[in-house]
Design an enzyme around this catalytic site. Structure first.
Site, short mmCIF file in Angstrom:
data_model
loop_
_atom_site.label_atom_id
_atom_site.label_comp_id
_atom_site.label_asym_id
_atom_site.label_seq_id
_atom_site.Cartn_x
_atom_site.Cartn_y
_atom_site.Cartn_z
N GLY B 229 0.91 -1.31 0.12
CA GLY B 229 0.16 -0.09 0.07
C GLY B 229 0.84 1.16 0.00
N GLU B 249 5.41 -3.42 0.74
CA GLU B 249 5.38 -3.31 -0.60
C GLU B 249 4.78 -2.06 -0.92
OE1 GLU B 249 7.18 -4.89 -2.85
OE2 GLU B 249 7.81 -6.72 -1.47
N LEU B 250 5.84 -0.93 -0.67
CA LEU B 250 5.18 0.56 -1.00
C LEU B 250 5.30 0.93 -2.61
CD1 LEU B 250 6.61 1.59 2.25
CD2 LEU B 250 4.36 0.49 1.96
N CYS B 285 2.27 0.18 -8.68
CA CYS B 285 3.41 0.68 -7.69
C CYS B 285 4.60 0.87 -8.84
CB CYS B 285 3.96 -0.21 -6.84
SG CYS B 285 2.81 -0.95 -5.82
N GLU B 379 4.37 9.92 -5.33
CA GLU B 379 3.80 9.03 -6.21
C GLU B 379 2.76 9.29 -6.73
OE1 GLU B 379 2.87 5.08 -4.02
OE2 GLU B 379 3.11 4.09 -6.14
#
Lengths: 477, 477, 477, 477
Positions: B229, B249-250, B285, B379
């Site tokens: 996230g 897991e960014l 991502c 992001e």
């Protein structure tokens, strides 16, 4: 003898801005030397230097890393007796134990020297489905960057070595804060590191006051925090560690099971248990604390163990005849003495020892200690061992698993299926069959589960933690 | 079409105590189904069940774990179109993208089925010094125990699969909290898992309200927290995770470098960049956010890319002709629209797109975006791509490394030394040479450094995180 | 039932130039079908086609190789009963054994399907000394090229599979010469392979007369010769094999040691030994031929074993009740009967069996067989087992090591140290503790030392033999 | 200087029954020392001793094997100059080359010392199908037993080391027959080995006459034959080797491709090619024999190469200024001179060199040599290099693959895809990108395909050949 004063090492160089940390002889209690203490500004300076050193360290060729480590091995061999004496003085270790630690220091650096030229990775087939046709993968491990190391007093050389040597092999700069009770050994190691070609900033060895230690835990320029020490402190550090990887090597209340067909003579077992329990006054994370003995062997083994405990000879650690040294300080010895008394009040029987003179606690054997007494459920970290009979093997395994620690367990059995069962069922980092839980070879993976920590040391395994996988994908045109 | 309501799954069984969570069609905004929400009591029940399931899961034989995973593969194949439609509806994915995700779901479970029977360990030589004569070592990997999984909306199936499938292969029970915007796909997966022989308690899939999620993060009976996230949430979770292992897991702001001799036709590069930037409305991502183009190719590539952006066809995701779907919701689209406007105010030029209708943002290409504008440094997570020329390769590498993320990077070059240099120098989890950073095969190690996370997924690598090394030492009598 | 005639397969295609090879029902002796035989010209044609197929096979993507193998798995499952029946007829296997072999055929291809996408290599650090600064190494495994396979009659499917499936996974074309007594199973396999996308020339399955077989052994266009069969033939082939790699899976006179504390109930042991000795009439390379029993258990185990031998029910192999089938032909049965008689003349006692009706030899148990009698020192390859008591464990190990074979050995012991000692001391490919030497899982490394052969099968290990390491060194500019 | 006479070593001990083998100075041709020659009886004695030593060698602990190897490293360092001088004299190597070989000797033994404590194996999951429930597998590598080594004259130390050092690390006794032209270096190595604790019989170093060498090739008590030498002899040995494993490190006519964008300055390339072609008078298996140059660079590179060839200074090898030494003897130089003349007759042009004085052949550069002239298609093994232009990269790859050898190839290219293509397509043991084929690091896998041999050396890889996998299966009761 020790020098009068020791500098700390900041960015590879000695500095002696003060001599504020008094180091005592752990047997006599006398102050024997003074050590420079780094303040907050020095800590910041060391971090900044480590950050700058990250790239040169990464680029230091494997053979050059190996050369640094081989230099250390040579110099440790040359200065072995001096190092042993330093341990003897600042940690209170009997000479034989101290020399043993120096031998292991050398083993650890030697293993790291060998690993330094091993690094490598994998070539991966990525063509596992049509959409990946023409792609291939490669991995390499790259150093994580600057590391933060905090080490305890019980192995002032070898537990430092288990962080420092892999860091050099991996290509990570580091800042080490040694125990403030035993900083000298680490500073001598720093002196030797300073003789090498390590890039500036590659290492700092800094005694630091508690109030100034914050950045070593929290600063996100440091990429890994590796701590060896107490359970309570360890888990607190993890919560404060920010984005860092965290390795915690904490304690335990290691158990040793002696099964009905133990596969070894009782005399051997008693020797090993006594060694595992009383070696360097029980101040080892994998000291034997609980011995679970099959009922059929209980009386015989108890007798032999008591005999061995009584035969130990306390005394001045630099006396070659001494086999039992002091604990690290009197408060520690008092703490453990209190737990013994508390256990006795709750019905335990002292079979040997139980007394204390200053920081020297007798080699103590008890039975009938309630499971929830501190002496059983907490980490004793002193020369105390508890005996307890059992009837069924499964019950013994359950006993080992009870409680909140999980570092190593010993098991004397000749039964193949039970050995395999123990391997499958015991919630520990390592099961030692045919010996006590105190067994460690410096290249083996070592570390705990549950309350005993997270991550593994043992040179190759520490290097894995100090590096991270970087993938390369190539699409073939 | 979707069912009218979906139960959650607690300890392998469906429960429908309520239907409190409304799930909308991400294109029309209409509520299309309702899902049961787990309260604090249900969360506790699931944890307790997972704890009880730890031993049976550990003992579930590898071939039985494989059978469970193969069952899933078969059923996913049978229900592929239904799953694609669910993605289409709840995530707003164009059908082609949705079908692509189902294919990858199958790849991921298939890879896990293969890994399930691979487990193993090492036989270690411990006789590295005389004191270890007669000892040998063996390692096995044992499951860490109950795991906690929290997953995002952008790949409601495959990012769930990357936690669930390895957990089954590794022998870990788990509790999964899917995104509350896209819970349906995970619940269909749960329905299929419920058809298998997994021990009771092995899995729970629970939509949970934020206020009840605490134990999934903090409860130490859960041994691993794996979160996919946002950056901000991720690092906060790490600090709250107690003794757990943590995998994060960014996101990232992935860059793609197009070098002067790119080793591929510009048309191919433009196709791949457009695909990497606009695929599922940029909500990945590893979506291409920044394209660094050698000055000599800049104009040509810009033209081709603008052309491709303009050719995308927004519309209803279940329309086969649609190539650009909505973002997850209107606030997300508004947020990104705001960043675009902010960049423009600071001098950026919009070359294509820039408009928004509800949750559908145009495929947008910009140039001249200041490096510290949110659109560049944060992001974007939407269909936006920034172009930027460069003159020297080293400068381009430095650009990629600037900023706080480090997931994957793409590099078009035909130069061998530059490819190697990029592999050595780029601070990312993976460097993709000859393609965009958006490339992923489900078996490859995948994950970020710096702000982009910690740990690696990709079936085998996730299994490593979900297991821990347990050593056996045997002393030969 | 079988077809009336079977073509051979040359370069993936069926050809029926003749039907010269008559295949008999191994129980009734009747001719049941006819098979085409390849002449010298066909062999040459197959080799030339394999040479041409080497490059397309090498380039066949891993996922495509996997798809071929998965196709076979599916088709074997669909045609399982037909395959079992073929084994039953042409090899004389009782149905239960035949079905078991089909199950293992499927396991073997499934394992190969999994391995097909595993290939990979290593990234090597080459910077081990200054002269190598800036160099890195990478390895990949490339297929060796066209392979030659010669297989025996006792597992007409699974011993073929152990060459064919790895060859496909590895990317090697091959020519297989099945046993002329059991060619049908391999030809059905070829029929299924012909349904796949394998490049033309990738496989030929050719029954060949002895006088035409030369090129399959000697032609240097073939890069590997893998032979499973008799000791004498095997070693002769090695000398004639030219530049080829050679893998020989030969026979043995496998021993099983039952120690004084065997770690399992005698009934279980007797069951397993009977199974290991009499399964498919003892025609397995790892059939139990010698049972060394600790003197204290000798009488009891002998009784149980004799009982089991007598309980076996010989008969028509396709009768579900049959538990003992014929040997491959009457000469084979006569040969073994002769050895029994010779042993008896030299003092051996027959405890069960000893009789023969045509090709069906009784399940035979003997004791007192001289060590140098053929029945003990040669490979019996029939339903005969010899009992022998021993007093000391070391003596038993020495007995196992005596003689010229070394394939697998079984050991029933619960003693951990003895298990380790056996692993260290027994000169065999594999030591099976807790079971008979006849144990094999199709993924484990399998093969012999001494007279029993050279090289290992077991999918992954066979793939290693069928590939060779190719290094890439990159100097970084 | 050399001693007057050298004993051979049989079962670790020096023996001087005679001094029948005269060793000449390779430059002056004078006899400089005499060496004892072993007769058939001595060979038999050495084999018998090696057989007896197999068990003690197998049981020699890893740390003890390491200590032996470390002793050698220490002693080689101490006697480095003496060893270099011996090479200089008996092999005619210029001092610089001789010292380089001593450095590599040390690298090789050092790598073996590191490997000695690495041994290990795998823990295998066997539970891949239900029938294997409860079974686990373990592998270890055990020494194959006594080995036979035959080595050539061109690296009298380091090619010996590549067999001897791994044998010690692996635990194999060995008998080494050094080249009868250069036996002294190996005998000095034996002298040093004799100082260690190796079990009696662990090593013999025996100069043997051709007529007595048979048992070293054929005797099946020897388990592995490792030969480095000529192609013709090598393959003949394989056919005579009986049941042994065979490793052949044969020669080649190594090619180096210089692509249109070579990724390195032409001066660097010319330096490396000259070094690779003329180093120790071209007497290396991976000496550069053929240089394929892209037409666009041909003239420029030719000029530079000719210049370098002409600048070489022939002379007495112990003169520090000498850069080109003699070939091993005059017949060798004559043979190569003949090939040059034959090539010239067929149209080749000599660009530099071509003359001969005794055993010293000029550094010779030619162009226009027909592909099927001996000078191109056979192994030149002397200071000769052929230039040839090419137009397309694929054509150059095809050229490299033409002919019957396949050891290593060099490739100067900066193109990533071409580098990968070369790795995929070139039929050689190793592709060196960015340097000449003559590159070797002593730890890398090294060995050829096609006519160039079978098997790989490079310490770890040699150890694999000298050991075999032994499986342990445990059934859990």
């Amino acid at each position: 003898m020790l020098a009068e004063r020791y500098p700390y090492y900041l960015a590879n160089r000695p500095r002696q801005p003060n001599a504020e940390l008094a180091v005592t002889h752990k047997y006599s209690g006398e102050v024997v030397t003074h050590v420079a203490v780094a303040d907050a500004a020095a800590v910041e300076e060391a971090i900044a230097a480590a950050v700058r050193a990250a790239e040169p360290m990464r680029k230091l060729a494997p053979y050059a890393r190996q050369a640094v480590l081989e230099h250390c091995v040579r110099r440790f061999r040359e200065r072995a007796e001096e190092l042993a004496l330093a341990l003897c003085i600042e940690a209170g270790k009997p000479l034989r134990d101290a020399r043993g630690e120096v031998d292991r220091l050398i083993d650890t650096f030697k293993a790291a020297a060998e690993e330094a030229v091993r690094g490598g990775g994998e070539v991966l087939n990525l063509e596992v489905s049509k959409r990946a046709a023409g792609y291939r993968g490669f991995t390499q491990r790259v150093p994580v960057g600057p590391c933060s190391f905090i080490t305890p007093f019980n192995f002032p050389l070898n537990l430092v070595a288990h962080k420092v040597a892999p860091a050099i092999a991996a290509g990570c700069p580091f800042i080490l804060k040694p125990s403030d009770r035993t900083p000298v050994s680490a500073l001598i190691m720093a002196e030797i590191l300073a003789e090498t070609e390590l890039p500036e900033g590659a290492f700092s060895v800094l005694p630091v006051r508690l109030e100034d230690i914050g950045p070593l835990i929290e600063d996100d320029r440091l990429k890994l925090l590796s701590f060896t020490g107490s359970e309570k402190v360890g888990w607190e550090l993890k919560a404060r560690a920010g984005r860092k990887k965290v390795v915690l090597e904490l304690g335990g209340n290691a158990a040793c099971v002696v099964d009905e067909a133990p596969g070894a003579p009782l005399d051997f077992i008693a020797d090993r248990v006594a060694q595992g329990a009383f070696f360097q006054a029980g101040q080892s994370c994998i000291s034997v604390q609980r011995v679970l003995v099959h009922a059929s062997l209980y009386d015989a083994l108890r007798e032999k163990l008591v005999e061995r405990a009584k035969a130990l000879r306390p005394g001045h650690p630099s006396d070659e005849a001494t086999t039992l040294g002091p604990m690290i300080d009197e408060p520690a010895a008092r703490r453990l003495e209190g737990w013994i008394q508390q256990a006795v009040q709750r019905g335990a029987r002292v079979l040997a020892g139980g007394g204390r003179r200053g920081s020297v606690l007798d080699a103590t054997v008890l039975e009938g200690v309630p499971e929830d007494a501190s002496l059983s459920s907490e980490e004793a970290f002193g020369p105390v061992v508890l005996l307890q009979p059992f009837d069924s093997f499964d019950e013994a395994l359950a006993q080992v698993n009870s409680g909140r620690f999980g570092l190593q367990a010993g098991l004397f059995t000749q039964d193949l299926s039970r050995a395999m069962k123990a391997w499958d069922e015991l919630e520990v980092g390592g099961v030692v069959v045919g010996d006590v839980p105190s067994f460690r070879v410096d290249t083996m993976p070592y570390g705990g589960v549950k309350g005993s920590g997270i991550g593994r040391e043992g040179v190759k395994y520490a290097i894995e933690d100090m590096t991270e996988l970087r993938l390369l994908v190539l699409r073939q045109a």
